[in-house]
Design a protein around this motif. Structure first.
Motif, PDB file in Angstrom:
ATOM      1  N   TYR A 168       0.876  -1.174   0.000  1.00  0.00           N
ATOM      2  CA  TYR A 168       0.000   0.000   0.000  1.00  0.00           C
ATOM      3  C   TYR A 168       0.909   1.218   0.000  1.00  0.00           C
ATOM      4  O   TYR A 168       1.572   1.511   0.989  1.00  0.00           O
ATOM      5  CB  TYR A 168      -0.902  -0.031   1.233  1.00  0.00           C
ATOM      6  CG  TYR A 168      -1.801   1.178   1.403  1.00  0.00           C
ATOM      7  CD1 TYR A 168      -2.274   1.897   0.316  1.00  0.00           C
ATOM      8  CD2 TYR A 168      -2.192   1.591   2.681  1.00  0.00           C
ATOM      9  CE1 TYR A 168      -3.109   2.994   0.483  1.00  0.00           C
ATOM     10  CE2 TYR A 168      -3.027   2.680   2.860  1.00  0.00           C
ATOM     11  CZ  TYR A 168      -3.476   3.381   1.763  1.00  0.00           C
ATOM     12  OH  TYR A 168      -4.305   4.473   1.926  1.00  0.00           O
ATOM     13  N   LEU A 169       0.956   1.922  -1.126  1.00  0.00           N
ATOM     14  CA  LEU A 169       1.894   3.009  -1.336  1.00  0.00           C
ATOM     15  C   LEU A 169       1.171   4.346  -1.347  1.00  0.00           C
ATOM     16  O   LEU A 169       0.243   4.559  -2.131  1.00  0.00           O
ATOM     17  CB  LEU A 169       2.631   2.815  -2.666  1.00  0.00           C
ATOM     18  CG  LEU A 169       3.686   3.853  -3.032  1.00  0.00           C
ATOM     19  CD1 LEU A 169       4.874   3.767  -2.078  1.00  0.00           C
ATOM     20  CD2 LEU A 169       4.144   3.665  -4.476  1.00  0.00           C
ATOM     21  N   ASP A 170       1.615   5.257  -0.485  1.00  0.00           N
ATOM     22  CA  ASP A 170       1.093   6.621  -0.452  1.00  0.00           C
ATOM     23  C   ASP A 170       2.020   7.502  -1.286  1.00  0.00           C
ATOM     24  O   ASP A 170       3.204   7.650  -0.968  1.00  0.00           O
ATOM     25  CB  ASP A 170       1.037   7.110   1.000  1.00  0.00           C
ATOM     26  CG  ASP A 170       0.391   8.489   1.134  1.00  0.00           C
ATOM     27  OD1 ASP A 170       0.268   9.210   0.129  1.00  0.00           O
ATOM     28  OD2 ASP A 170       0.027   8.856   2.276  1.00  0.00           O
ATOM     29  N   ILE A 171       1.482   8.097  -2.343  1.00  0.00           N
ATOM     30  CA  ILE A 171       2.303   8.929  -3.231  1.00  0.00           C
ATOM     31  C   ILE A 171       1.908  10.405  -3.137  1.00  0.00           C
ATOM     32  O   ILE A 171       2.190  11.181  -4.052  1.00  0.00           O
ATOM     33  CB  ILE A 171       2.237   8.432  -4.690  1.00  0.00           C
ATOM     34  CG1 ILE A 171       0.796   8.421  -5.213  1.00  0.00           C
ATOM     35  CG2 ILE A 171       2.845   7.043  -4.793  1.00  0.00           C
ATOM     36  CD1 ILE A 171       0.704   8.114  -6.714  1.00  0.00           C
ATOM     37  N   THR A 172       1.291  10.785  -2.021  1.00  0.00           N
ATOM     38  CA  THR A 172       0.869  12.175  -1.850  1.00  0.00           C
ATOM     39  C   THR A 172       2.042  13.140  -1.975  1.00  0.00           C
ATOM     40  O   THR A 172       1.898  14.237  -2.526  1.00  0.00           O
ATOM     41  CB  THR A 172       0.182  12.339  -0.487  1.00  0.00           C
ATOM     42  OG1 THR A 172      -0.971  11.483  -0.443  1.00  0.00           O
ATOM     43  CG2 THR A 172      -0.255  13.779  -0.254  1.00  0.00           C
ATOM     44  N   GLN A 173       3.220  12.758  -1.459  1.00  0.00           N
ATOM     45  CA  GLN A 173       4.385  13.644  -1.502  1.00  0.00           C
ATOM     46  C   GLN A 173       5.296  13.358  -2.698  1.00  0.00           C
ATOM     47  O   GLN A 173       6.412  13.889  -2.756  1.00  0.00           O
ATOM     48  CB  GLN A 173       5.192  13.518  -0.198  1.00  0.00           C
ATOM     49  CG  GLN A 173       4.497  14.076   1.023  1.00  0.00           C
ATOM     50  CD  GLN A 173       4.395  15.590   1.012  1.00  0.00           C
ATOM     51  OE1 GLN A 173       4.778  16.265   0.068  1.00  0.00           O
ATOM     52  NE2 GLN A 173       3.849  16.156   2.087  1.00  0.00           N
ATOM     53  N   SER A 174       4.832  12.580  -3.643  1.00  0.00           N
ATOM     54  CA  SER A 174       5.688  12.240  -4.785  1.00  0.00           C
ATOM     55  C   SER A 174       4.997  12.349  -6.131  1.00  0.00           C
ATOM     56  O   SER A 174       5.636  12.697  -7.130  1.00  0.00           O
ATOM     57  CB  SER A 174       6.262  10.824  -4.610  1.00  0.00           C
ATOM     58  OG  SER A 174       5.238   9.887  -4.334  1.00  0.00           O
ATOM     59  N   ALA A 175       3.710  12.055  -6.200  1.00  0.00           N
ATOM     60  CA  ALA A 175       3.003  12.119  -7.479  1.00  0.00           C
ATOM     61  C   ALA A 175       3.049  13.538  -8.020  1.00  0.00           C
ATOM     62  O   ALA A 175       2.732  14.491  -7.325  1.00  0.00           O
ATOM     63  CB  ALA A 175       1.558  11.670  -7.308  1.00  0.00           C
TER      64      ALA A 175
END
Length: 353
Positions: A168-175
Motif C-alpha cells: 500500500y503506497l502513499d504517493i501524496t508527496q511524490s506524485a
C-alpha cells in the motif's frame, strides 16, 4: 549551475516566494478559472453543476495516464485517511501490517485503529528487510513528508512479493514530480492537493497487482450511488457495484474535481520527467547553499523536499519577508516545485544568512 526559470509559463504568478508545496500546492490559473466558472454556474444549476460526473471522469483518466495504469483501475475519493480505512477493512482478522516509523498519520492511523490489525513499525531504511512470513501488508509513503526521504521502492516491493504480502503506497508527496508506476503496487493512494496542484478534496486510489484481476475485488464497504454499475439506476435501494475500480468511488467534491481536471492536464503537458529534473536541480542547489553556510539538512538524496535542523526559528522571519516554508518535527522544510526558480532558492538562502 544553470539558472532555472519556472515551468508552466503564465499559469503561476504567486505574490510570495512559495516553497511549501509539501503542505499544499499552488493552483494553476486555468484550474482557478474553471472553479470560478463552476461556482458561478452553481447559482443556476446547484452545487453538482450541469455535469456532476464529467470532471471526475476526466480527472480519473488524467491521473491514470500520469501513473501508467488503466483508468478503470482508479477510484476517486476525498482523503487518504478514508482510503486507508478501506484498505484496513480488506485485510483478514489478525493481519500484520508493516509500516515505517513516523510515516504520515493519515496513512497509518486508520490501519492501526482497525480492530484486529497488528501494526508493526520499523525505521524506513529497514522496511524491506523487516518483511517476514505472516506480514499481510506493507504500507508506506514513497517520499516521507517530514524530511523528504525516498523509500527504496523496488526493494520493498520485491520483499513483499517474496513473502506474499500486499503493498500500500502513499504517493501524496511524490506524485507529480517523481516518476512512478502504480501497477507495481497493490494499492496506491494520492492526496492530490500538494504536488498534483489540485484543490483540496481530490484524492485518487489506484489498484495494481492482481487486485480485482485474478481474484475478487475487496468489498466496496462505502459504496454509494456513484459506485453503481448503472449510476442512473443506483439512487435507491441496494446497488450492483461497478465492475471496475469505480465501485470504490465516493460521491466526490464537485468543485475539487473541476480544478483537478485542469491541474492534471497541465502536468501532462509538462511531463513528470521534466518536473522531476527541475525540482531536484533546485533542491540540490539549496542543499549546496546550506552546506556553504554550515547547515546540514537531513539526508534525502534525489528529493524535492529538504528539511534542516537548527533553522526552525527562521520560519516567522521568512514569512514576514514573503517566503513560505514550513516547520515539521523541528525541521525547516522547503519544497521545490515547477513554479519555483533559481532566484527563489537564492532568496531563501540569502535570508537564512
Amino acid at each position: 549551475m544553470q539558472r532555472l526559470e519556472p515551468l508552466g509559463g503564465d499559469e503561476f504568478a504567486p505574490e510570495t516566494t512559495y516553497l511549501n508545496s509539501a503542505s499544499s500546492g499552488l493552483l494553476p490559473r486555468r484550474s482557478a478559472a474553471a472553479v470560478r466558472a463552476a461556482l458561478d454556474e452553481s447559482a443556476s444549476y446547484g452545487t453538482m453543476g450541469r455535469d456532476y460526473l464529467g470532471a471526475a471522469t476526466a480527472s480519473r483518466a488524467a491521473f491514470a495516464r500520469l501513473l501508467d495504469v488503466p483508468a478503470d483501475r482508479v477510484a476517486v475519493g476525498s482523503s487518504v485517511a478514508v482510503q486507508s480505512a478501506f484498505v484496513a477493512a480488506s485485510l483478514p482478522a489478525g493481519a500484520e501490517v508493516l509500516a515505517p516509523e513516523g510515516d504520515f498519520s493519515s496513512l497509518v492511523n486508520p490501519l492501526a485503529a482497525h480492530p484486529g490489525i497488528k501494526l508493526r513499525t520499523v525505521p524506513l531504511e529497514a522496511l524491506a528487510d523487516a518483511v517476514r512470513p505472516g506480514t499481510a501488508l506493507v504500507a508506506f509513503s514513497a517520499v516521507q513528508s517530514l524530511d523528504g526521504r525516498i523509500a527504496d521502492l523496488a526493494a520493498i516491493r520485491e520483499a513483499a512479493r517474496a513473502h506474499g504480502a500486499r503493498t500500500y503506497l502513499d504517493i501524496t508527496q511524490s506524485a507529480g514530480w517523481l516518476p512512478l508506476r502504480a501497477a507495481d503496487f497493490d494499492f496506491v493512494v494520492a492526496g492530490a492537493f500538494k504536488w498534483l496542484l489540485c484543490p483540496r478534496g481530490a484524492t485518487f486510489m489506484a489498484f495494481g497487482g492482481d487486485v480485482g484481476r485474478g481474484e475478487e475485488w475487496p468489498a466496496a464497504l462505502h459504496a454509494g450511488w456513484v459506485a453503481g454499475e448503472d449510476i442512473g439506476e443506483s439512487n435507491y435501494g441496494l446497488i450492483q457495484p461497478a465492475a471496475t475500480a469505480r465501485r470504490f468511488d465516493e460521491p466526490h467534491a464537485y468543485f475539487s474535481y473541476i480544478g483537478a481536471e485542469h491541474s492534471l492536464g497541465l502536468l501532462e503537458e509538462l511531463g513528470v520527467s521534466a518536473v522531476h529534473a527541475h525540482n531536484t536541480a533546485l533542491a540540490d542547489r539549496y542543499r549546496a547553499g546550506l552546506a556553504e553556510r554550515g547547515h546540514t539538512p537531513r539526508p534525502a538524496p534525489g528529493s524535492a523536499i529538504v528539511s534542516t535542523p537548527g533553522l526552525a526559528d527562521a520560519e516567522d522571519r521568512l514569512a514576514a519577508a514573503g517566503v513560505r516554508v514550513s516547520v515539521r518535527g523541528g525541521l525547516l522544510r522547503a519544497a521545490f516545485h515547477l513554479y519555483n526558480s533559481t532566484d527563489d532558492v537564492d532568496r531563501l538562502l540569502s535570508l537564512l544568512g
